[in-house]
Motif scaffolding. Sequence first.
Motif, PDB file in Angstrom:
ATOM      1  N   ASP A  53       0.785  16.320  -0.495  1.00  0.00           N
ATOM      2  CA  ASP A  53       0.482  16.116  -1.910  1.00  0.00           C
ATOM      3  C   ASP A  53       1.723  15.818  -2.732  1.00  0.00           C
ATOM      4  OD1 ASP A  53      -2.342  16.488  -2.033  1.00  0.00           O
ATOM      5  OD2 ASP A  53      -2.017  18.608  -1.600  1.00  0.00           O
ATOM      6  N   ALA A  54       2.868  15.696  -2.061  1.00  0.00           N
ATOM      7  CA  ALA A  54       4.114  15.501  -2.792  1.00  0.00           C
ATOM      8  C   ALA A  54       4.071  14.194  -3.582  1.00  0.00           C
ATOM      9  CB  ALA A  54       5.285  15.471  -1.820  1.00  0.00           C
ATOM     10  N   PRO A  55       4.547  14.196  -4.811  1.00  0.00           N
ATOM     11  CA  PRO A  55       4.489  12.994  -5.646  1.00  0.00           C
ATOM     12  C   PRO A  55       5.535  11.964  -5.262  1.00  0.00           C
ATOM     13  CG  PRO A  55       5.658  14.721  -6.801  1.00  0.00           C
ATOM     14  CD  PRO A  55       5.145  15.338  -5.516  1.00  0.00           C
ATOM     15  N   VAL A  56       5.243  10.741  -5.593  1.00  0.00           N
ATOM     16  CA  VAL A  56       6.144   9.603  -5.500  1.00  0.00           C
ATOM     17  C   VAL A  56       6.904   9.579  -4.179  1.00  0.00           C
ATOM     18  CG1 VAL A  56       7.737   8.179  -6.834  1.00  0.00           C
ATOM     19  CG2 VAL A  56       6.357   9.865  -8.006  1.00  0.00           C
ATOM     20  N   ARG A  57       8.213   9.654  -4.174  1.00  0.00           N
ATOM     21  CA  ARG A  57       9.002   9.451  -2.965  1.00  0.00           C
ATOM     22  C   ARG A  57       9.322  10.725  -2.215  1.00  0.00           C
ATOM     23  NH1 ARG A  57      11.408   4.469  -2.202  1.00  0.00           N
ATOM     24  NH2 ARG A  57      10.872   2.945  -3.789  1.00  0.00           N
ATOM     25  N   ALA A  58       8.812  11.861  -2.666  1.00  0.00           N
ATOM     26  CA  ALA A  58       9.111  13.105  -1.970  1.00  0.00           C
ATOM     27  C   ALA A  58       8.371  13.182  -0.636  1.00  0.00           C
ATOM     28  CB  ALA A  58       8.731  14.298  -2.833  1.00  0.00           C
ATOM     29  N   LEU A  59       7.268  12.442  -0.505  1.00  0.00           N
ATOM     30  CA  LEU A  59       6.521  12.432   0.746  1.00  0.00           C
ATOM     31  C   LEU A  59       7.225  11.551   1.767  1.00  0.00           C
ATOM     32  CD1 LEU A  59       3.956  13.039   2.419  1.00  0.00           C
ATOM     33  CD2 LEU A  59       2.932  11.022   1.386  1.00  0.00           C
ATOM     34  N   VAL A  60       7.425  12.093   2.969  1.00  0.00           N
ATOM     35  CA  VAL A  60       8.008  11.298   4.038  1.00  0.00           C
ATOM     36  C   VAL A  60       7.106  10.072   4.263  1.00  0.00           C
ATOM     37  CG1 VAL A  60       8.598  11.242   6.485  1.00  0.00           C
ATOM     38  CG2 VAL A  60       9.038  13.309   5.134  1.00  0.00           C
ATOM     39  N   ALA A  61       7.693   8.904   4.332  1.00  0.00           N
ATOM     40  CA  ALA A  61       6.904   7.672   4.457  1.00  0.00           C
ATOM     41  C   ALA A  61       6.220   7.627   5.813  1.00  0.00           C
ATOM     42  CB  ALA A  61       7.808   6.454   4.291  1.00  0.00           C
TER      43      ALA A  61
ATOM     44  N   LEU B   2       2.801   5.720  -5.934  1.00  0.00           N
ATOM     45  CA  LEU B   2       2.448   5.667  -7.355  1.00  0.00           C
ATOM     46  C   LEU B   2       1.180   6.453  -7.667  1.00  0.00           C
ATOM     47  CD1 LEU B   2       3.245   1.886  -7.945  1.00  0.00           C
ATOM     48  CD2 LEU B   2       4.497   3.821  -8.923  1.00  0.00           C
ATOM     49  N   GLY B   3       0.603   7.107  -6.654  1.00  0.00           N
ATOM     50  CA  GLY B   3      -0.563   7.956  -6.883  1.00  0.00           C
ATOM     51  C   GLY B   3      -1.886   7.226  -6.943  1.00  0.00           C
ATOM     52  N   ARG B   4      -1.971   6.044  -6.343  1.00  0.00           N
ATOM     53  CA  ARG B   4      -3.202   5.249  -6.432  1.00  0.00           C
ATOM     54  C   ARG B   4      -4.069   5.402  -5.181  1.00  0.00           C
ATOM     55  NH1 ARG B   4       0.032  -0.108  -8.678  1.00  0.00           N
ATOM     56  NH2 ARG B   4       0.675   0.820 -10.663  1.00  0.00           N
ATOM     57  N   HIS B   5      -4.071   6.601  -4.613  1.00  0.00           N
ATOM     58  CA  HIS B   5      -4.779   6.809  -3.351  1.00  0.00           C
ATOM     59  C   HIS B   5      -6.269   6.500  -3.441  1.00  0.00           C
ATOM     60  CE1 HIS B   5      -3.639  10.525  -5.497  1.00  0.00           C
ATOM     61  NE2 HIS B   5      -4.928  10.797  -5.437  1.00  0.00           N
ATOM     62  N   SER B   6      -6.910   6.917  -4.520  1.00  0.00           N
ATOM     63  CA  SER B   6      -8.359   6.691  -4.627  1.00  0.00           C
ATOM     64  C   SER B   6      -8.696   5.205  -4.687  1.00  0.00           C
ATOM     65  CB  SER B   6      -8.912   7.395  -5.871  1.00  0.00           C
ATOM     66  OG  SER B   6      -8.768   8.796  -5.752  1.00  0.00           O
ATOM     67  N   GLN B   7      -7.881   4.448  -5.424  1.00  0.00           N
ATOM     68  CA  GLN B   7      -8.139   3.015  -5.555  1.00  0.00           C
ATOM     69  C   GLN B   7      -7.939   2.263  -4.249  1.00  0.00           C
ATOM     70  OE1 GLN B   7      -6.264   5.022  -7.571  1.00  0.00           O
ATOM     71  NE2 GLN B   7      -5.711   3.934  -9.467  1.00  0.00           N
ATOM     72  N   LEU B   8      -7.216   2.855  -3.318  1.00  0.00           N
ATOM     73  CA  LEU B   8      -6.893   2.170  -2.063  1.00  0.00           C
ATOM     74  C   LEU B   8      -7.901   2.420  -0.951  1.00  0.00           C
ATOM     75  CD1 LEU B   8      -3.059   2.927  -1.991  1.00  0.00           C
ATOM     76  CD2 LEU B   8      -4.088   0.663  -2.282  1.00  0.00           C
TER      77      LEU B   8
ATOM     78  N   ILE C 295       0.836  -1.207   0.000  1.00  0.00           N
ATOM     79  CA  ILE C 295       0.000   0.000   0.000  1.00  0.00           C
ATOM     80  C   ILE C 295       0.865   1.249   0.000  1.00  0.00           C
ATOM     81  CG2 ILE C 295      -1.574   1.348   1.451  1.00  0.00           C
ATOM     82  CD1 ILE C 295      -2.959  -1.296   2.174  1.00  0.00           C
ATOM     83  N   GLU C 296       1.935   1.246   0.788  1.00  0.00           N
ATOM     84  CA  GLU C 296       2.832   2.406   0.832  1.00  0.00           C
ATOM     85  C   GLU C 296       3.409   2.684  -0.554  1.00  0.00           C
ATOM     86  OE1 GLU C 296       7.074   3.418   2.886  1.00  0.00           O
ATOM     87  OE2 GLU C 296       5.501   2.600   4.193  1.00  0.00           O
ATOM     88  N   ALA C 297       3.802   1.604  -1.267  1.00  0.00           N
ATOM     89  CA  ALA C 297       4.336   1.776  -2.614  1.00  0.00           C
ATOM     90  C   ALA C 297       3.251   2.285  -3.564  1.00  0.00           C
ATOM     91  CB  ALA C 297       4.908   0.452  -3.116  1.00  0.00           C
ATOM     92  N   GLU C 298       2.029   1.787  -3.419  1.00  0.00           N
ATOM     93  CA  GLU C 298       0.948   2.236  -4.291  1.00  0.00           C
ATOM     94  C   GLU C 298       0.587   3.697  -4.031  1.00  0.00           C
ATOM     95  OE1 GLU C 298      -1.851  -0.504  -6.129  1.00  0.00           O
ATOM     96  OE2 GLU C 298      -1.798  -1.575  -4.213  1.00  0.00           O
TER      97      GLU C 298
END
Length: 270
Positions: free
Chosen positions: A261-269, A183-189, A177-180
């Motif tokens: 809202d940072a894309p991909v890996r810019a968001l602190v996990a 990848l910007g798949r928040h709505s699908q999750l 889920i963290e990887a998804e």
Amino acid sequence: MSNLDIGLLGPFTATVGGVSIVPSASQQRRLLALLATAAGREVSMATITDELWEGCPPAGPSAAVQTYVKQLRQRIAPAAARLSPGVSAKEILARGHGGYLLGMSRTRLDADDFEDLVRQGNRAIAEGEDERGVRLLSAGLGLWRGQALSDVRVSGALLAEALRLDEARLTAVENRIEAELRLGRHSQLLSELTALTTLHPLQESLHAHLIVALYRSGRPSQALEAFRRLREATVGELGIEPSRRLQELHRWVLADEPRLDAPVRALVAF
């Protein structure tokens, strides 16, 4: 050559050449499951005794175990007889120096396949290949059929193995889920995360993922409500506040923090 195929990731299964060798009797099933978790390795009589009688063995437990083994071999024999070139039941369920072992030259555990796929998936994610990592983790998670050993009464070593496998499954789900999310798949999750946080009301990482997914889906009020539910659970059941990590995430939602809202890996996990 035929396999001994063992399934631990859900109801217990064990087949020889495609024929089930799992008995319906509870104690024999527990013994076979215990030997299956250690497939190819000897399980000591002490471990078997502890598993089957949970610290209160009958007089002469070795004799009872020998009886169960004999009954299991009778169950295995018809399947063994169908093999080509063929092996005996005693070769599949063998006596060791101080216990018993289950296995054939070709023994396959679904748990081993799961853990191998998870290792590959986690390695791909660590190398920045989130898409490939998600595919591998999803393939591993797809091997599950329910809770580990869900139809076997477990204690001792079997309970420890079932809990270990269930925890490994949940960790793989969290990593996927963290990887998804990256990848910007928040709505699908959202649906999956809502269900998971209901099943695991104290699992902070799942709530963090849900909060981020809700916020990124344009639902900040629901993200705040998800934090409130988590806080209510941790205070009510554990008597503690959520971790500083979750409290910081809560502040970010309140402040409409751009890093959310940072894309991909810019968001602190989280």
